[in-house]
Design an enzyme around this catalytic site. Structure first.
Site, PDB file in Angstrom:
ATOM      1  N   CYS A  10       0.937  -1.521  -0.653  1.00 56.89           N
ATOM      2  CA  CYS A  10       1.119  -2.821  -1.306  1.00 56.89           C
ATOM      3  C   CYS A  10       0.103  -3.831  -0.764  1.00 56.89           C
ATOM      4  O   CYS A  10      -0.560  -3.587   0.246  1.00 56.89           O
ATOM      5  CB  CYS A  10       2.537  -3.336  -1.081  1.00 56.89           C
ATOM      6  SG  CYS A  10       2.924  -3.681   0.637  1.00 56.89           S
ATOM      7  N   CYS A  13       0.719  -4.776   2.783  1.00 56.21           N
ATOM      8  CA  CYS A  13       0.336  -3.702   3.711  1.00 56.21           C
ATOM      9  C   CYS A  13      -1.169  -3.744   3.971  1.00 56.21           C
ATOM     10  O   CYS A  13      -1.608  -3.581   5.110  1.00 56.21           O
ATOM     11  CB  CYS A  13       0.742  -2.345   3.143  1.00 56.21           C
ATOM     12  SG  CYS A  13       2.508  -2.207   2.800  1.00 56.21           S
TER      13      CYS A  13
END
Length: 76
Positions: A10, A13
């Site tokens: 994501c 992340c």
């Protein structure tokens, strides 16, 4: 030192990876930084929300992006 970024890829992340990389560079230490995207490997750490940062096997944060200063504190 081994630093693992737990997350499925994501945006948060990816940002966490950038923050950790910056902290390591600013601290001037050698560390192996890896991304862990396998959900079973993430669950092995007991992490239910990502992103998470693991330093030498210890989960330092989960569910939010750490600051550069947070990471520096963990690695020094």
């Amino acid at each position: 030192m081994k630093i693992e970024i737990l997350g499925t890829g994501c945006a948060k992340c990816k940002k966490t990876f950038e923050v950790v990389e910056k902290a390591v560079n600013e601290a001037g230490i050698e560390a192996e930084i890896t991304k862990v995207e396998d959900i079973n490997s993430i669950m092995d750490y007991g992490v239910m929300v990502t992103p998470a940062v693991v330093v030498d096997g210890d989960v330092k944060i989960a569910g939010k992006i750490p600051s550069v200063d947070d990471v520096k504190e963990w690695i020094q």
